[in-house]
Motif scaffolding. Sequence first.
Motif, PDB file in Angstrom:
ATOM      1  N   LEU A  81     -35.955 -15.072 -14.948  1.00  0.00           N
ATOM      2  CA  LEU A  81     -36.008 -16.317 -15.720  1.00  0.00           C
ATOM      3  C   LEU A  81     -34.593 -16.787 -16.065  1.00  0.00           C
ATOM      4  O   LEU A  81     -34.250 -17.963 -15.901  1.00  0.00           O
ATOM      5  CB  LEU A  81     -36.830 -16.104 -16.998  1.00  0.00           C
ATOM      6  CG  LEU A  81     -36.873 -17.293 -17.974  1.00  0.00           C
ATOM      7  CD1 LEU A  81     -37.493 -18.533 -17.322  1.00  0.00           C
ATOM      8  CD2 LEU A  81     -37.664 -16.924 -19.245  1.00  0.00           C
ATOM      9  N   ALA A  82     -33.765 -15.866 -16.505  1.00  0.00           N
ATOM     10  CA  ALA A  82     -32.384 -16.207 -16.857  1.00  0.00           C
ATOM     11  C   ALA A  82     -31.654 -16.807 -15.655  1.00  0.00           C
ATOM     12  O   ALA A  82     -30.995 -17.848 -15.754  1.00  0.00           O
ATOM     13  CB  ALA A  82     -31.652 -14.959 -17.346  1.00  0.00           C
ATOM     14  N   ARG A  83     -31.823 -16.177 -14.491  1.00  0.00           N
ATOM     15  CA  ARG A  83     -31.084 -16.625 -13.299  1.00  0.00           C
ATOM     16  C   ARG A  83     -31.593 -17.972 -12.801  1.00  0.00           C
ATOM     17  O   ARG A  83     -30.834 -18.804 -12.321  1.00  0.00           O
ATOM     18  CB  ARG A  83     -31.190 -15.557 -12.217  1.00  0.00           C
ATOM     19  CG  ARG A  83     -30.381 -14.299 -12.572  1.00  0.00           C
ATOM     20  CD  ARG A  83     -30.844 -13.101 -11.767  1.00  0.00           C
ATOM     21  NE  ARG A  83     -30.874 -13.405 -10.348  1.00  0.00           N
ATOM     22  CZ  ARG A  83     -31.688 -12.819  -9.471  1.00  0.00           C
ATOM     23  NH1 ARG A  83     -32.545 -11.890  -9.874  1.00  0.00           N
ATOM     24  NH2 ARG A  83     -31.638 -13.161  -8.214  1.00  0.00           N
TER      25      ARG A  83
ATOM     26  N   ILE B 287     -36.311 -22.841  -3.820  1.00  0.00           N
ATOM     27  CA  ILE B 287     -36.254 -21.861  -4.912  1.00  0.00           C
ATOM     28  C   ILE B 287     -34.877 -21.221  -4.916  1.00  0.00           C
ATOM     29  O   ILE B 287     -34.533 -20.481  -3.989  1.00  0.00           O
ATOM     30  CB  ILE B 287     -37.350 -20.790  -4.707  1.00  0.00           C
ATOM     31  CG1 ILE B 287     -38.722 -21.465  -4.713  1.00  0.00           C
ATOM     32  CG2 ILE B 287     -37.261 -19.717  -5.778  1.00  0.00           C
ATOM     33  CD1 ILE B 287     -39.790 -20.631  -4.060  1.00  0.00           C
ATOM     34  N   PHE B 288     -34.114 -21.544  -5.927  1.00  0.00           N
ATOM     35  CA  PHE B 288     -32.728 -21.085  -5.963  1.00  0.00           C
ATOM     36  C   PHE B 288     -32.441 -20.392  -7.283  1.00  0.00           C
ATOM     37  O   PHE B 288     -32.542 -21.006  -8.347  1.00  0.00           O
ATOM     38  CB  PHE B 288     -31.762 -22.266  -5.800  1.00  0.00           C
ATOM     39  CG  PHE B 288     -32.163 -23.208  -4.701  1.00  0.00           C
ATOM     40  CD1 PHE B 288     -32.410 -22.723  -3.426  1.00  0.00           C
ATOM     41  CD2 PHE B 288     -32.312 -24.563  -4.935  1.00  0.00           C
ATOM     42  CE1 PHE B 288     -32.810 -23.585  -2.402  1.00  0.00           C
ATOM     43  CE2 PHE B 288     -32.699 -25.422  -3.921  1.00  0.00           C
ATOM     44  CZ  PHE B 288     -32.949 -24.942  -2.654  1.00  0.00           C
ATOM     45  N   LEU B 289     -32.077 -19.132  -7.203  1.00  0.00           N
ATOM     46  CA  LEU B 289     -31.708 -18.388  -8.400  1.00  0.00           C
ATOM     47  C   LEU B 289     -30.236 -18.026  -8.322  1.00  0.00           C
ATOM     48  O   LEU B 289     -29.722 -17.753  -7.227  1.00  0.00           O
ATOM     49  CB  LEU B 289     -32.513 -17.083  -8.502  1.00  0.00           C
ATOM     50  CG  LEU B 289     -33.863 -17.155  -9.208  1.00  0.00           C
ATOM     51  CD1 LEU B 289     -34.823 -18.083  -8.482  1.00  0.00           C
ATOM     52  CD2 LEU B 289     -34.458 -15.763  -9.336  1.00  0.00           C
ATOM     53  N   GLN B 290     -29.602 -18.021  -9.470  1.00  0.00           N
ATOM     54  CA  GLN B 290     -28.238 -17.530  -9.503  1.00  0.00           C
ATOM     55  C   GLN B 290     -28.241 -16.049  -9.071  1.00  0.00           C
ATOM     56  O   GLN B 290     -29.191 -15.337  -9.351  1.00  0.00           O
ATOM     57  CB  GLN B 290     -27.711 -17.652 -10.933  1.00  0.00           C
ATOM     58  CG  GLN B 290     -26.220 -17.554 -10.962  1.00  0.00           C
ATOM     59  CD  GLN B 290     -25.655 -18.561 -11.938  1.00  0.00           C
ATOM     60  OE1 GLN B 290     -25.419 -18.234 -13.087  1.00  0.00           O
ATOM     61  NE2 GLN B 290     -25.460 -19.772 -11.494  1.00  0.00           N
ATOM     62  N   PRO B 291     -27.169 -15.605  -8.370  1.00  0.00           N
ATOM     63  CA  PRO B 291     -27.161 -14.215  -7.901  1.00  0.00           C
ATOM     64  C   PRO B 291     -27.305 -13.216  -9.046  1.00  0.00           C
ATOM     65  O   PRO B 291     -26.920 -13.501 -10.174  1.00  0.00           O
ATOM     66  CB  PRO B 291     -25.787 -14.066  -7.246  1.00  0.00           C
ATOM     67  CG  PRO B 291     -25.269 -15.436  -7.030  1.00  0.00           C
ATOM     68  CD  PRO B 291     -25.947 -16.336  -8.007  1.00  0.00           C
TER      69      PRO B 291
END
Length: 474
Positions: free
Chosen positions: A229-231, A76-80
């Motif tokens: 959601l955006a990240r 699970i990887f989200l942009q900072p």
Amino acid sequence: MINYTEKIPNNVDLGRDRVLQRALEHWQPAYMGWWYDMGPNESHNYEVYLRTAISVEPDGWAQFDYVKMPEYRWGIFLQPRDERREVNFGIHKGQPAWQEVPGEYRSTLRRVIVTQGDTEPASVEQQRMLGTSCPSMYDLRNIFQVNVEEGRHLWAMVYLLHRYFGRDGREEAESLLARRSGDADNPRILGAFNEPTPDWLAFYMFTFFTDRDGKFQLCALAESGFDPLARTCRFMLTEEAHHMFVGETGVSRIIQRTCEVMKENKVEDPSDVRALGVIDLPTIQKYLNFHYSVTLDLYGSDVSSNAANYYTSGLKGRFRETKLEDDHVLRDTEYPVSEVVGGKIVTKNAPALTALNERLRDDYIVEIADGVGRWQRVIDNAGIPFRLTLPHKGFHRAIGNFAGHFISPDGEVLGEEAWKNHKFEWLPNPKDHAYVQSLMSGRVVEPGKFANWIAPPARGINNQPLNFEYVRFN
Ligand SMILES: [Fe+2]
Ligand SMILES: [Fe+2]
């Protein structure tokens, strides 16, 4: 950097939320069960030269190594997070971006996430048999790379469902593993994801056309006021670029090979071209027509109050929303939309808010046209007088203003009879499918070898040579 010692690699501090972690660890074996059932056929012991995300920084986010696919580290990887980020459009424009789901938008947002999430495992299911007919080890590695990353995209959406939607979210996450592409009783949600991907030409067309729809949907969701959601979508887009590369270069290499064979042998007639074991250009045009038209349907109705609501509520933006120079509310603007009136296609202005699906579709078409132009250059450079064209937007459509009409690739409105008489000049017919299938009866897996119907790529993966052992079969 992402911590790979954890059971579920992540950069969302999963260890701090025990309940969530346990819920996802409970879903994980169900996901693995799905992968063993519906992931690439007979591939479980192969060691594949895959990239794995190791950070979310633009440089050096991926690492390449041999991995058995069931051991791929789906994480699970989200942009900072950008603390100053705001909602950038709609009636909440200017408010701080939401870190939790606004109660009033809960069910809408869940639906949006489920619809996106459902496409990810669907494409893995559609492609699961293709390994047995791959044209090279390089291509086999690429399809596996696409498949594991679609699996990761499912994880991305399931994380959001578990983290932000409680019990309903967990139920939706289970349903995402229960639906099956093309299943009569429990199909995938969207039409194009229930179509078979029977051969490698279809696979490359799919990754060029349909993965690019994925890109545009992700771009619109990456603008969402709901920040997680955006990240998530921002990072998914990093992976998506490779899928479209596989599609564009795959089709391009098929065209290149066909042109080489046509020139060497001085043949132009499609049956002569086929006799030489390559795919004739008219058949490529038919596949293009099919994949383009079914993908255009994925954008939904031309005029849609749902699309207007998603935008006005700040849930789903436009392509490159923050780069556009207007009021980002769109209450007083219009957008051109086509429809069939009295046997003719006419274009009228509709309120811009209700025409947002059509606008996203148009943005997509611009990018598609560029890609088709690059394919055309391969044909032109070979000096062959054949033109690949994008059919009219209304051709072979099942959703929106053109549904129920019979539009030729040139944009002529026909009667049903006339359409039926020409249908198989425009779309692949059973003989075309059988011919393409006949070329792909076995797999080509000797390092550095390529099937006769496709040219080698310009370069290998991660600077490896073309004869690199991209897959070890054990
Ligand atoms: Fe995806
Ligand atoms: Fe993709």
